[in-house]
Structure formats: structure tokens, C-alpha cells
Motif scaffolding. Structure first.
Motif, mmCIF file in Angstrom:
data_model
loop_
_atom_site.group_PDB
_atom_site.id
_atom_site.type_symbol
_atom_site.label_atom_id
_atom_site.label_comp_id
_atom_site.label_asym_id
_atom_site.label_seq_id
_atom_site.Cartn_x
_atom_site.Cartn_y
_atom_site.Cartn_z
ATOM 1 N N THR A 1 85.956 101.405 112.120
ATOM 2 C CA THR A 1 85.170 100.602 113.068
ATOM 3 C C THR A 1 85.329 99.102 112.844
ATOM 4 O O THR A 1 84.781 98.311 113.615
ATOM 5 N N SER A 2 86.050 98.710 111.813
ATOM 6 C CA SER A 2 86.266 97.283 111.554
ATOM 7 C C SER A 2 87.180 96.689 112.625
ATOM 8 O O SER A 2 88.049 97.372 113.183
ATOM 9 N N ARG A 3 86.992 95.409 112.895
ATOM 10 C CA ARG A 3 87.871 94.725 113.838
ATOM 11 C C ARG A 3 88.818 93.810 113.065
ATOM 12 O O ARG A 3 88.408 93.122 112.136
ATOM 13 N N ILE A 4 90.064 93.840 113.463
ATOM 14 C CA ILE A 4 91.097 93.069 112.781
ATOM 15 C C ILE A 4 91.908 92.304 113.816
ATOM 16 O O ILE A 4 91.768 92.512 115.023
ATOM 17 N N ARG B 1 86.947 104.602 106.268
ATOM 18 C CA ARG B 1 85.855 103.631 106.107
ATOM 19 C C ARG B 1 86.081 102.390 106.956
ATOM 20 O O ARG B 1 85.122 101.693 107.301
ATOM 21 N N ARG B 2 87.323 102.102 107.295
ATOM 22 C CA ARG B 2 87.634 100.871 108.033
ATOM 23 C C ARG B 2 87.807 101.089 109.534
ATOM 24 O O ARG B 2 88.112 100.133 110.262
ATOM 25 N N ARG C 1 92.275 90.642 118.897
ATOM 26 C CA ARG C 1 91.455 91.423 117.966
ATOM 27 C C ARG C 1 91.190 92.805 118.551
ATOM 28 O O ARG C 1 90.974 92.963 119.742
ATOM 29 N N THR D 1 95.006 98.668 108.803
ATOM 30 C CA THR D 1 93.580 98.448 108.558
ATOM 31 C C THR D 1 93.264 97.005 108.172
ATOM 32 O O THR D 1 92.112 96.672 107.912
ATOM 33 N N VAL D 2 94.296 96.155 108.094
ATOM 34 C CA VAL D 2 94.087 94.738 107.757
ATOM 35 C C VAL D 2 94.800 93.875 108.791
ATOM 36 O O VAL D 2 95.616 94.361 109.580
ATOM 37 N N ASP D 3 94.497 92.591 108.808
ATOM 38 C CA ASP D 3 95.056 91.681 109.813
ATOM 39 C C ASP D 3 96.579 91.698 109.829
ATOM 40 O O ASP D 3 97.225 91.733 108.779
ATOM 41 N N SER E 1 89.829 97.085 117.193
ATOM 42 C CA SER E 1 89.291 97.908 116.116
ATOM 43 C C SER E 1 90.437 98.589 115.375
ATOM 44 O O SER E 1 91.502 98.866 115.940
ATOM 45 N N VAL E 2 90.207 98.860 114.101
ATOM 46 C CA VAL E 2 91.190 99.608 113.319
ATOM 47 C C VAL E 2 91.427 100.967 113.976
ATOM 48 O O VAL E 2 92.553 101.457 114.044
#
Length: 551
Positions: free
Chosen positions: A65-68, A62-63, A99, A186-188, A101-102
Motif C-alpha cells: 500500500t506504500s506509494r513510490i 508489507r509495502r 507516483r 517496492t522502492v523509488d 502504489s507498490v
């Protein structure tokens, strides 16, 4: 005196990896073998770990496409002499977050733990126990519980049978550690401990240089360092890794309902357009002003694999080659079908075009192991070139040093063949590939004409077309090289390659260097092409049902 220091590169998870490893060791009792275990309880423990892993894999998915904040670029400057005299304000550590993407961070991860145990394969399941990348984690977490269940249901429940299940339980524990490592990506990225340790070590360095300052009181000692610490990934915005100027996605175009196979750029009345073909049996024409579909060409009965363009009697034309064994030629102004060329006995997999005396010709490569030359002006087959022993998958047209039109072909027989299109004779075969050749691209440089060939082993070989000699091999892809294109930027030639794992790589072919790697998507990159607008190169990336424009 100038002193340059470097911060050591971290593991992909840096300080978090040890934290999670410690937690897992504390929980090692979970899933371990106890005295009253039987085959059913052992299989149940395997399933329980798999269920835990699946929940975390779903979180990772789920993560994607997230950017961290994947890490930090640190720049350290210090006037060591003045710092030695007590002015600590002259020590500066600048942190610039990077930064990404995951998905890119997950792609950069590599398993570093103990290899999985390989149990006796009593049911001939032929499981691949390789654990290196994220895809291996997902695959093994799905497969191993099924094998454990089969063993529990099929073997007699006695102690000598346990040895077949125990390796699966141990392997699932290792996969659990890998899943938790992946979840940290998946997190910073947290660098608090790193900065504290960095400052402490620099102060020790400054203190240790006191004797140098005492012996050389007039010496100017300036420390300068820069480096990246964080997750191993290949983000396009990490400036220290880029020799090209930053490449980013400029647009995304959706409209096809199946895999993109080829794209090409064309102009009509100085307006920019793009054609694309797909496994959905259509050709789509796009207006690049607004990136919208202006027409869909439907007449093929199967997948369309290749496109080429040419002018016929001042009419801009597009040819499309399909698995229905035909080549269709379209008028790009009226968007109407002009002709259908029949003659191949199997799939048409690649097309190129060239001119002789101002007249266009088409060369087609097919799964019937042949190349055919066509003359659109008379809708006729001119010649059939035989020499390959299996499917012809890819073609690249070029002109030799004497101005003679030639074509390179590659396919399932792992051979690159060069053909003279005037005499229609084979020039030579270029050996060296160990697997089938999916893509060829010919390109001109200030050094002459070259050919790049990409194969199913992930290797790209370069050839000098002046003397048809091998130049070098570019290695780095883990997947099949599906896409290959060349472009020029600021007078320098680069190659772009895309593979079956969704990786796009940029190469400096003459220095034999990998310039950058970009994880744009987790779907295969099926096509790559380049075009120029206002002297600026654009990269067209076709993956799954989508087309992306990068520049």
C-alpha cells in the motif's frame, strides 16, 4: 523542420533488473549441486531458497500500500539550430515524477526469464508450473518445497532419483530471481543512469544534425518529445494514459463483515443514500453525506446477492434476493420489512425491476435455472420463464425500440437470453461466450441501446439491442469479470469492469479501446455500480468487506 523523438519503453525494472541479475549470477554457487549431495540435502537447498524468498515476499507484502516514485514523465525540448551554435542552455529535460502504489507496480510486473522446468509428476500432484505474475511467485514458492520434501522422503536415495529433485532446485533459483526483481518495485525508481544516457544521446543527435544545418541554414529545427520511463504499472495519475479525466477514490466505507455483493444508489427527500448487501446476510443503508450506516436490515438467513429499487404506492422500496431462496421487500423510509416473496427452489442471484401502467414488477434470476416475475402490489408470482439449463446469475432490464420492457439473463450455461416481459416469451439467445456469464449491463447511448456481458474467461462482449446482434469483444482481464457498469461523462459513454483479481478497467466501447486500468486492491472486485450527483458520475466499487466511491 520539426523532429519528434521517443524514449524507448523500459522493462518493468529497467536499470535495476540487470543489477540484481548480476548479483544473483555472482551467487549462483549457492544452492547448486555438489558431488556429495543426496536427496535430503537437495530438498534442504530447495527449502533454504524458499525461506529466503519468503522473507522478501513478506517485505513486498508489507509495502503493497506504500506509494513510490514508479517512474518519470520526461519532456524534452531543444532549439537544435541554436544548440548547434554552442548554446547548450536551449536543451531542456523536464522530469515529472509519477507516483503510484507498490501494489500497482507489482501488478504490472511480468516474468520474462526462462520458463520453469516441468519434472515428471510421479505422485500425480498436478502442479501448475506457470510463472508469469506475482501471484504465481507466491504460489510456487509455497508449493515446490513441499513437493521436494515429499520426493526426498519417498524416493530411494540413489543417483537416478536425483533427476526428480533437480528440476525443483533449478525452478526455485528462477523464482529467487523473480522475487528479487519484484523487490526492486517496492522502492523509488532510480533514473540517474537514464538521464545521463539520454543527455549523451541527444548531444550525439545534435552533433549529427550539423550537416543538415549547413545545407539548410534558414531551417528552424525544434525537437520535442515526451514519454514515460519506469515500472510497468497502470497508475490513475499517469496523464498520458488517461482519456477520462483523472479518477480517484473519494471515500471508503466499512461496516459489513463479509463479501460485498451489490450496491445501489437512491434518494429520499432529495438526500443521497446507498444500499449494500453482503455475505454477512445483511443489507446496510448509508447516508452519503457522511458515508455512515443509518440502518442495518436483518431478516435473511443466508448470503444476499442482489438488490433492486422501485416505488410502490409512492413508497420507496428496496428488494433483496438471497441464498435462502427468498426475496424480501423493505420500506426505505421506515426501514421495515414489508413482504417476503417465496417461490424459487434455490438461490436468488439477481434482481431487476420495471413498470407497467405505473405498477412495479420484479424479475428474479435463480440457481433453480428460472426467471420469475413478481407483482409486489399483490405479493404474487406472475410468471416463470424457463430456458436456461443451469444457474441464472445475472439480469439486465431494458426497453426495446417499441417501448416494450425486456430483460436479458445470463448464467452458468454461457448463454445470454433476451425475454419480452409483456408476452413473457423468449426473444432470442445470444451465443459466443465460452464460459459462464457473471454480469450483464444494459445501457442507452446516442447510437441506441446496447448490452455488455462479462464472463469467467475475462471477456466482455457487446451486443446491439436494436437488432440483437454481436458488436465486438473487449479483451484484457485475466480474472473473472464480476462487475460491469456503464456511465456517461461529457456526453461520451464508458464501461467499467472489475474482476476476480482486483482489477478495474475503463473502456470506450464504441472505439473498442481500453482507456485505463486501475489496481485498487488485491481482493476481488465483487460489485460495480454507478450513480450521478450534480450530473457527475460516481463509481461504487465493492471488494471484500469494503465499499469505495470513485469519481
Amino acid at each position: 523542420m520539426s523532429i519528434l523523438i521517443h524514449v524507448p519503453k523500459s522493462s518493468p525494472n529497467f536499470n535495476r533488473q540487470s543489477t540484481y541479475a548480476k548479483r544473483l549470477k555472482e551467487k549462483a554457487i549457492e544452492g547448486s549441486i555438489v558431488e556429495n549431495d543426496n536427496l535430503d540435502t537437495l530438498a534442504s537447498k530447495v527449502r533454504a531458497i524458499a525461506k529466503f524468498n519468503s522473507g522478501n515476499i513478506n517485505v513486498i507484502q508489507r509495502r503493497l500500500t506504500s506509494r513510490i516514485v514508479a517512474g518519470y514523465n520526461y519532456t524534452i525540448t531543444a532549439d537544435l539550430k541554436n544548440s548547434l551554435e554552442g548554446d547548450q542552455q536551449l536543451l531542456e529535460i523536464e522530469r515529472m515524477p509519477v507516483r503510484d502504489s507498490v501494489g500497482a507496480c507489482i501488478n504490472g510486473w511480468k516474468y520474462t526469464g526462462e520458463p520453469l522446468e516441468i519434472p515428471d509428476d510421479i505422485f500425480n500432484d498436478h502442479i501448475d508450473y506457470t510463472l508469469e505474475r506475482y501471484q504465481d511467485v507466491v504460489r510456487l514458492n509455497s508449493v515446490l518445497p513441499k513437493i521436494a520434501k515429499k520426493y526426498a522422503e519417498s524416493l530411494p536415495d540413489r543417483s537416478e532419483s536425483y533427476r526428480f529433485l533437480i528440476p525443483h532446485l533449478n525452478n526455485m533459483k528462477k523464482i529467487k530471481v523473480a522475487v528479487m526483481e519484484l523487490k526492486t518495485l517496492t522502492v523509488d525508481f532510480d533514473d540517474d543512469d537514464i538521464v545521463f544516457e539520454m543527455k549523451t544521446n541527444i548531444k550525439k543527435l545534435i552533433s549529427g544534425l550539423g550537416k543538415v544545418s549547413d545545407e539548410l541554414p534558414s531551417t528552424q529545427m525544434v525537437m520535442s518529445a515526451s514519454d514515460y520511463v519506469g515500472f510497468f504499472s497502470t497508475p490513475c495519475d499517469r496523464a498520458t494514459r488517461m482519456q477520462l479525466t483523472e479518477i480517484t477514490k473519494k471515500a471508503s466505507m466499512s461496516g459489513h463483515t463479509s463479501w460485498i455483493r451489490d450496491t445501489l444508489y437512491y434518494q429520499i427527500d432529495r438526500k443521497a443514500y446507498m444500499a449494500s448487501c453482503s455475505d454477512d446476510c445483511t443489507v446496510k443503508l448509508w447516508n452519503l453525506t457522511d458515508n455512515e450506516v443509518v440502518a442495518t436490515l436483518r431478516d435473511h438467513d443466508s448470503y444476499i446477492f442482489s438488490l433492486t429499487k422501485f416505488d410502490l404506492n409512492d413508497t420507496p422500496c428496496l428488494a433483496s434476493g438471497s441464498n435462502d431462496h427468498t426475496i424480501k421487500v423493505w420500506n426505505l423510509r421506515t426501514q421495515k420489512l414489508i413482504m417476503t416473496l417465496n417461490g424459487h427452489a434455490s438461490y436468488v442471484r439477481s434482481l431487476v425491476s420495471y413498470y407497467v401502467g405505473g405498477k412495479p414488477y420484479i424479475v428474479s434470476g435463480s440457481a433453480d435455472n428460472t426467471l420469475k416475475i413478481w407483482k409486489p402490489a399483490t405479493q404474487s408470482l406472475v410468471a416463470t420463464l424457463e430456458g436456461h439449463t443451469s444457474f441464472v446469475l445475472t439480469l439486465a432490464q431494458y426497453t426495446d425500440a417499441n417501448g416494450v420492457p425486456c430483460v436479458a439473463s445470463g448464467g452458468y450455461d454461457a448463454k445470454v437470453k433476451l425475454w419480452d416481459l409483456e408476452t413473457r416469451e423468449l426473444i432470442t439467445s445470444l451465443p459466443g461466450h465460452n464460459n459462464y456469464i457473471w454480469k450483464l449491463v444494459a445501457f442507452e447511448t446516442s447510437y441506441g441501446s446496447f448490452l455488455a456481458s462479462g464472463d469467467a474467461d475475462g471477456a466482455i462482449r457487446l451486443w446491439n439491442l436494436k437488432n440483437n446482434s454481436f458488436t465486438t469483444t473487449l479483451s484484457g482481464h485475466d480474472g473473472l469479470v464480476y462487475g460491469l457498469t456503464a456511465f456517461t461523462r461529457k456526453g461520451k459513454t464508458f464501461l467499467a469492469s472489475g474482476d476476480s483479481k482486483g482489477i478495474v478497467k475503463f473502456w470506450d466501447p464504441f472505439n473498442h479501446e481500453l482507456v485505463n486500468t486501475y489496481q485498487g486492491t488485491f481482493t476481488a472486485v465483487n460489485s460495480l455500480s454507478t450513480f450521478y450527483r450534480k450530473s457527475k458520475p460516481y463509481l461504487t466499487v465493492g471488494h471484500c468487506q469494503n465499499i469505495e466511491l470513485w469519481s
